[in-house]
Motif scaffolding. Structure first.
Motif, PDB file in Angstrom:
ATOM      1  N   SER A 143       0.824  -1.208   0.000  1.00 54.15           N
ATOM      2  CA  SER A 143       0.000   0.000   0.000  1.00 54.15           C
ATOM      3  C   SER A 143       0.862   1.264   0.000  1.00 54.15           C
ATOM      4  O   SER A 143       0.534   2.236  -0.687  1.00 54.15           O
ATOM      5  CB  SER A 143      -0.938  -0.010   1.210  1.00 54.15           C
ATOM      6  OG  SER A 143      -0.208  -0.121   2.424  1.00 54.15           O
ATOM      7  N   TYR A 159      -8.812   4.281  -8.495  1.00 54.98           N
ATOM      8  CA  TYR A 159      -9.886   3.291  -8.569  1.00 54.98           C
ATOM      9  C   TYR A 159      -9.318   1.909  -8.249  1.00 54.98           C
ATOM     10  O   TYR A 159      -8.193   1.588  -8.650  1.00 54.98           O
ATOM     11  CB  TYR A 159     -10.509   3.286  -9.966  1.00 54.98           C
ATOM     12  CG  TYR A 159     -11.055   4.632 -10.385  1.00 54.98           C
ATOM     13  CD1 TYR A 159     -12.290   5.081  -9.934  1.00 54.98           C
ATOM     14  CD2 TYR A 159     -10.319   5.457 -11.246  1.00 54.98           C
ATOM     15  CE1 TYR A 159     -12.784   6.319 -10.319  1.00 54.98           C
ATOM     16  CE2 TYR A 159     -10.805   6.699 -11.632  1.00 54.98           C
ATOM     17  CZ  TYR A 159     -12.044   7.119 -11.167  1.00 54.98           C
ATOM     18  OH  TYR A 159     -12.527   8.351 -11.543  1.00 54.98           O
ATOM     19  N   ILE A 160     -10.117   1.124  -7.552  1.00 54.52           N
ATOM     20  CA  ILE A 160      -9.693  -0.222  -7.197  1.00 54.52           C
ATOM     21  C   ILE A 160     -10.835  -1.179  -7.483  1.00 54.52           C
ATOM     22  O   ILE A 160     -12.013  -0.858  -7.269  1.00 54.52           O
ATOM     23  CB  ILE A 160      -9.288  -0.304  -5.701  1.00 54.52           C
ATOM     24  CG1 ILE A 160      -8.750  -1.697  -5.374  1.00 54.52           C
ATOM     25  CG2 ILE A 160     -10.440   0.072  -4.793  1.00 54.52           C
ATOM     26  CD1 ILE A 160      -8.142  -1.790  -3.964  1.00 54.52           C
ATOM     27  N   ASN A 162     -13.480  -4.090  -7.177  1.00 49.20           N
ATOM     28  CA  ASN A 162     -14.254  -4.670  -6.084  1.00 49.20           C
ATOM     29  C   ASN A 162     -14.691  -6.077  -6.495  1.00 49.20           C
ATOM     30  O   ASN A 162     -15.653  -6.239  -7.249  1.00 49.20           O
ATOM     31  CB  ASN A 162     -15.477  -3.808  -5.776  1.00 49.20           C
ATOM     32  CG  ASN A 162     -16.259  -4.348  -4.590  1.00 49.20           C
ATOM     33  OD1 ASN A 162     -15.804  -5.244  -3.886  1.00 49.20           O
ATOM     34  ND2 ASN A 162     -17.434  -3.799  -4.357  1.00 49.20           N
ATOM     35  N   LEU A 184      -7.893  -8.904   0.582  1.00 45.93           N
ATOM     36  CA  LEU A 184      -8.084  -7.701  -0.222  1.00 45.93           C
ATOM     37  C   LEU A 184      -8.727  -6.584   0.587  1.00 45.93           C
ATOM     38  O   LEU A 184      -8.384  -5.417   0.430  1.00 45.93           O
ATOM     39  CB  LEU A 184      -8.954  -8.012  -1.444  1.00 45.93           C
ATOM     40  CG  LEU A 184      -9.239  -6.810  -2.352  1.00 45.93           C
ATOM     41  CD1 LEU A 184      -7.966  -6.322  -3.004  1.00 45.93           C
ATOM     42  CD2 LEU A 184     -10.275  -7.148  -3.418  1.00 45.93           C
ATOM     43  N   GLY A 185      -9.680  -6.945   1.473  1.00 45.72           N
ATOM     44  CA  GLY A 185     -10.341  -5.923   2.272  1.00 45.72           C
ATOM     45  C   GLY A 185      -9.362  -5.145   3.121  1.00 45.72           C
ATOM     46  O   GLY A 185      -9.454  -3.911   3.229  1.00 45.72           O
ATOM     47  N   ARG A 188      -7.308  -2.888   0.858  1.00 44.10           N
ATOM     48  CA  ARG A 188      -8.130  -1.764   0.411  1.00 44.10           C
ATOM     49  C   ARG A 188      -8.260  -0.714   1.516  1.00 44.10           C
ATOM     50  O   ARG A 188      -8.183   0.496   1.262  1.00 44.10           O
ATOM     51  CB  ARG A 188      -9.501  -2.269  -0.011  1.00 44.10           C
ATOM     52  CG  ARG A 188     -10.412  -1.205  -0.597  1.00 44.10           C
ATOM     53  CD  ARG A 188     -11.641  -1.837  -1.197  1.00 44.10           C
ATOM     54  NE  ARG A 188     -12.287  -2.737  -0.261  1.00 44.10           N
ATOM     55  CZ  ARG A 188     -13.096  -3.713  -0.611  1.00 44.10           C
ATOM     56  NH1 ARG A 188     -13.358  -3.959  -1.876  1.00 44.10           N
ATOM     57  NH2 ARG A 188     -13.655  -4.487   0.307  1.00 44.10           N
ATOM     58  N   ASP A 189      -8.434  -1.163   2.764  1.00 49.32           N
ATOM     59  CA  ASP A 189      -8.543  -0.229   3.883  1.00 49.32           C
ATOM     60  C   ASP A 189      -7.249   0.549   4.093  1.00 49.32           C
ATOM     61  O   ASP A 189      -7.263   1.754   4.367  1.00 49.32           O
ATOM     62  CB  ASP A 189      -8.905  -0.982   5.167  1.00 49.32           C
ATOM     63  CG  ASP A 189     -10.317  -1.561   5.118  1.00 49.32           C
ATOM     64  OD1 ASP A 189     -11.109  -1.104   4.266  1.00 49.32           O
ATOM     65  OD2 ASP A 189     -10.604  -2.472   5.913  1.00 49.32           O
ATOM     66  N   LEU A 191      -4.969   1.175   1.781  1.00 54.53           N
ATOM     67  CA  LEU A 191      -4.838   2.115   0.671  1.00 54.53           C
ATOM     68  C   LEU A 191      -5.712   3.349   0.880  1.00 54.53           C
ATOM     69  O   LEU A 191      -5.263   4.489   0.691  1.00 54.53           O
ATOM     70  CB  LEU A 191      -5.215   1.426  -0.638  1.00 54.53           C
ATOM     71  CG  LEU A 191      -4.133   0.617  -1.347  1.00 54.53           C
ATOM     72  CD1 LEU A 191      -4.734  -0.160  -2.507  1.00 54.53           C
ATOM     73  CD2 LEU A 191      -3.014   1.521  -1.842  1.00 54.53           C
ATOM     74  N   ALA A 192      -6.968   3.131   1.260  1.00 55.40           N
ATOM     75  CA  ALA A 192      -7.887   4.248   1.452  1.00 55.40           C
ATOM     76  C   ALA A 192      -7.388   5.185   2.544  1.00 55.40           C
ATOM     77  O   ALA A 192      -7.437   6.418   2.397  1.00 55.40           O
ATOM     78  CB  ALA A 192      -9.280   3.712   1.811  1.00 55.40           C
ATOM     79  N   LEU A 202     -10.126   7.087  -2.974  1.00 47.25           N
ATOM     80  CA  LEU A 202     -10.074   5.724  -3.506  1.00 47.25           C
ATOM     81  C   LEU A 202     -11.508   5.245  -3.719  1.00 47.25           C
ATOM     82  O   LEU A 202     -12.303   5.184  -2.776  1.00 47.25           O
ATOM     83  CB  LEU A 202      -9.355   4.792  -2.536  1.00 47.25           C
ATOM     84  CG  LEU A 202      -9.195   3.339  -3.008  1.00 47.25           C
ATOM     85  CD1 LEU A 202      -8.271   3.272  -4.212  1.00 47.25           C
ATOM     86  CD2 LEU A 202      -8.671   2.456  -1.882  1.00 47.25           C
ATOM     87  N   PRO A 204     -14.018   2.196  -5.144  1.00 49.15           N
ATOM     88  CA  PRO A 204     -14.142   0.805  -5.607  1.00 49.15           C
ATOM     89  C   PRO A 204     -15.014   0.720  -6.849  1.00 49.15           C
ATOM     90  O   PRO A 204     -16.011   1.436  -6.980  1.00 49.15           O
ATOM     91  CB  PRO A 204     -14.780   0.100  -4.409  1.00 49.15           C
ATOM     92  CG  PRO A 204     -15.534   1.173  -3.695  1.00 49.15           C
ATOM     93  CD  PRO A 204     -14.757   2.444  -3.887  1.00 49.15           C
TER      94      PRO A 204
END
Length: 283
Positions: A143, A159-160, A162, A184-185, A188-189, A191-192, A202, A204
């Motif tokens: 990240s 953009y990521i 989902n 992945l969750g 993603r957290d 990164l956000a 960010l 999804p």
């Protein structure tokens, strides 16, 4: 790797609470290329510097002031000064104090010919602790690298994909297990959170069809290999990796709401892969 030579552990003697056990040490040869061999030797030399420093500090303080420094004190003094992971540095110090403790026990038993560690070493075995490499650390590294990439290109919105629908699909026991272990969750957290600190949003995007929809004719074809192949006989587009096509599809859906025909694909693709880095030298 070590394992017990005998299945049954020997019963402790009456005068001792310790359990005696035979240990079989197994060695596995590694076939390294010249670059890897040089790196391994460099790390061993760096570990030897840690040993020499621990030995020198410990003996000097005791010789001058008669004070026996603790293991924690030596670790604190050597922290952050060598080109090894902190856990590997601590392992060297722990080995040094294990030798000291063993020597002390031998002296109490009357074996005064044994000496406390004093010899300087040129090479020393590097220990890789489990705590040194964790899954969480890898997610943080990925990240952080992605955030640096965005900052270097003045990105304002990222953009990521989902893949929730992909994870919920029943594709067999083994595939379902891999999907269940996919973190992945968490990524993603991370990164956000990190992107938000720099004012980058960010968003999804649903991944459905992103790696199977042709960028030329717009028709969807179920794929089996890693290289995309359009199933439309009148089109026949191919030659791009499905991951690249999927990333392009995510961007296309995010900006236009659906897939567009004849969309522009990346002219150059760079893959970020792990690589071997030489250790930093101590100051």
């Amino acid at each position: 790797m070590g394992r017990c030579k005998n299945n049954a552990v020997k019963e402790p003697k009456a005068h001792s609470l310790e359990q005696a056990v035979d240990v079989l040490v197994e060695k596995f040869p590694l076939h390294l290329n010249p670059e890897q061999t040089l790196l391994a030797r460099s790390l061993q030399m760096e570990a030897a510097k840690v040993w020499n420093a621990a030995c020198n500090i410990h003996r000097t303080i005791y010789g001058r002031y008669g004070y026996w420094l603790s293991e924690g004190s030596i670790k604190a003094l050597l922290k952050g000064k060598y080109g090894l992971h902190s856990q590997s540095v601590q392992a060297v110090v722990e080995t040094y104090f294990e030798c000291c403790e063993r020597t002390r026990e031998l002296h109490l038993q009357g074996h005064t010919e044994w000496k406390y560690p004093y010899r300087r070493k040129r090479f020393f075995t590097v220990t890789w602790k489990k705590a040194a490499i964790t899954h969480k650390h890898i997610l943080h590294a990925i990240s952080a690298n992605a955030v640096r990439w965005c900052l270097g290109r003045s990105v304002k919105t990222a953009y990521i994909g989902n893949p929730e629908e992909v994870r919920e699909r029943d594709c067999g026991r083994h595939h379902n297990q891999r999907m269940g272990q996919w973190a992945l969750g968490k990524l993603r957290d991370l990164l956000a959170y990190k992107l938000k600190r720099h004012g980058i949003e960010l968003i999804p995007v649903d991944e459905r069809g992103t790696s199977g929809t042709c960028p030329v004719c717009g028709e969807y074809t179920r794929q089996t290999g890693r290289v995309y192949r359009c199933g439309n006989a009148s089109c026949g587009f191919t030659g791009i990796h499905r991951d690249v096509l999927g990333a392009s599809g995510i961007l296309d859906k995010a900006q236009h709401g659906s897939f567009t025909r004849g969309r522009k694909l990346p002219g150059k693709v760079e893959y970020l892969r792990p690589q071997v880095l030489a250790p930093k030298r101590a100051a």
